[in-house]
Motif scaffolding. Sequence first.
Motif: not given
Ligand SMILES: Cc1ncc(COP(=O)(O)O)c(C=O)c1O
Length: 344
Positions: A58-59, A83, A88, A140, A171-172, A195, A197, A199-200
């Motif tokens: 995600g980053t 985030h 990051e 988050n 991400a979510r 973007m 994810c 993987s969450k």
């Molecule tokens: C809101 C948010 N954005 C981006 C990310 C980044 O994802 P990654 O851990 O896959 O880099 C996260 C990860 O926890 C997140 O909570």
Amino acid sequence: MIDLRSDTVTKPTAEMREAMAAAEVGDDVFGEDPTVNDLQRRAAERLGKEAALFVPTGTMGNQIAIACHTKRGDEVVCESRSHILDYEMAGMSLLSGVMPRAVPGRDGGRLAWEDVRAAIRPQTTYNARTGLVALENTHNLAGGTVLPLEAMREIADGAHDLGLPVHLDGARVFNAAAALGCDVAEVVAPVDSVMFCLSKGLSAPVGSMVAGTREFIEKAWLVRKTFGGGMRQVGVLAAAGIVALEKMTTRLAEDHANARALATALAGIPGIVLDPESVQTNIVIFELEDGIRDAPSLVAAIREEGILAIAFGGRKIRLVTHNDVSRADCLAAADAISAAVLNR
Ligand SMILES: Cc1ncc(COP(=O)(O)O)c(C=O)c1O
């Protein structure tokens, strides 16, 4: 162990592992991995965007979007606990040469257009130009809060009127859509890029998607390679991503209900400050009153009972529900926290 540290701890499901073993693959740097291409097509279609790109994290997805939208010396308007700003590694400055302009969200970290507008600046001879507005939904660090559709539209329309692109750290975003009771395409319709994810909460072992116009994704493809994110026979991971996208989004409401039940149990414990009504998705953040043991010591105490959580500073703790924890696990966690708080 009942692991409530994050939804990133989810393990791939049996169906994902089977799909990974059976995946057809090719060299994705040549655009020849059929499973990756399939995932990208499905993700774009699901989000209602022209194209999508598979990225390792995600980053990286957020940083690619920032690099595509801005030029060096720009400012990125974002929420103060977002985030992209806090977690990051100063990536936007390091990789794109841009600076964050942090705007505090209102109730629950929700950005308001008036506040965003006040932070947007034209280029003059003495200040940086705003190059991008970045949103986060769900948020988050604010506790998984949802930015309502109207607020998203108002901010995006306002930014667009001023000629500025809008990126969503989603991400979510499927959690946001589940909480709003709408299609994810509706949530992301106002923004230029998003973007999300895999993987969450969607339980894939690796991977995120970036989506936007075809032109944006063509640029994002090049930036991904520059950032070292060109992958090869990565269909083995994309196969899990397809299962995540097709099978795991419809169950997120269960995580939200578990989070609410956990929050309700925690709110009844003396010394814990938490309004269960504020829990909208799968993230619960509570505060410990002064006089109660501090957050790191409480996290250490419940770890002894098989419960994993994360301390934010001295007085806050975060718990995240997901596919690998049940309602009973959540209630067991609340019991362990209660015992640890009451023993001081
Ligand atoms: C809101 C948010 N954005 C981006 C990310 C980044 O994802 P990654 O851990 O896959 O880099 C996260 C990860 O926890 C997140 O909570």
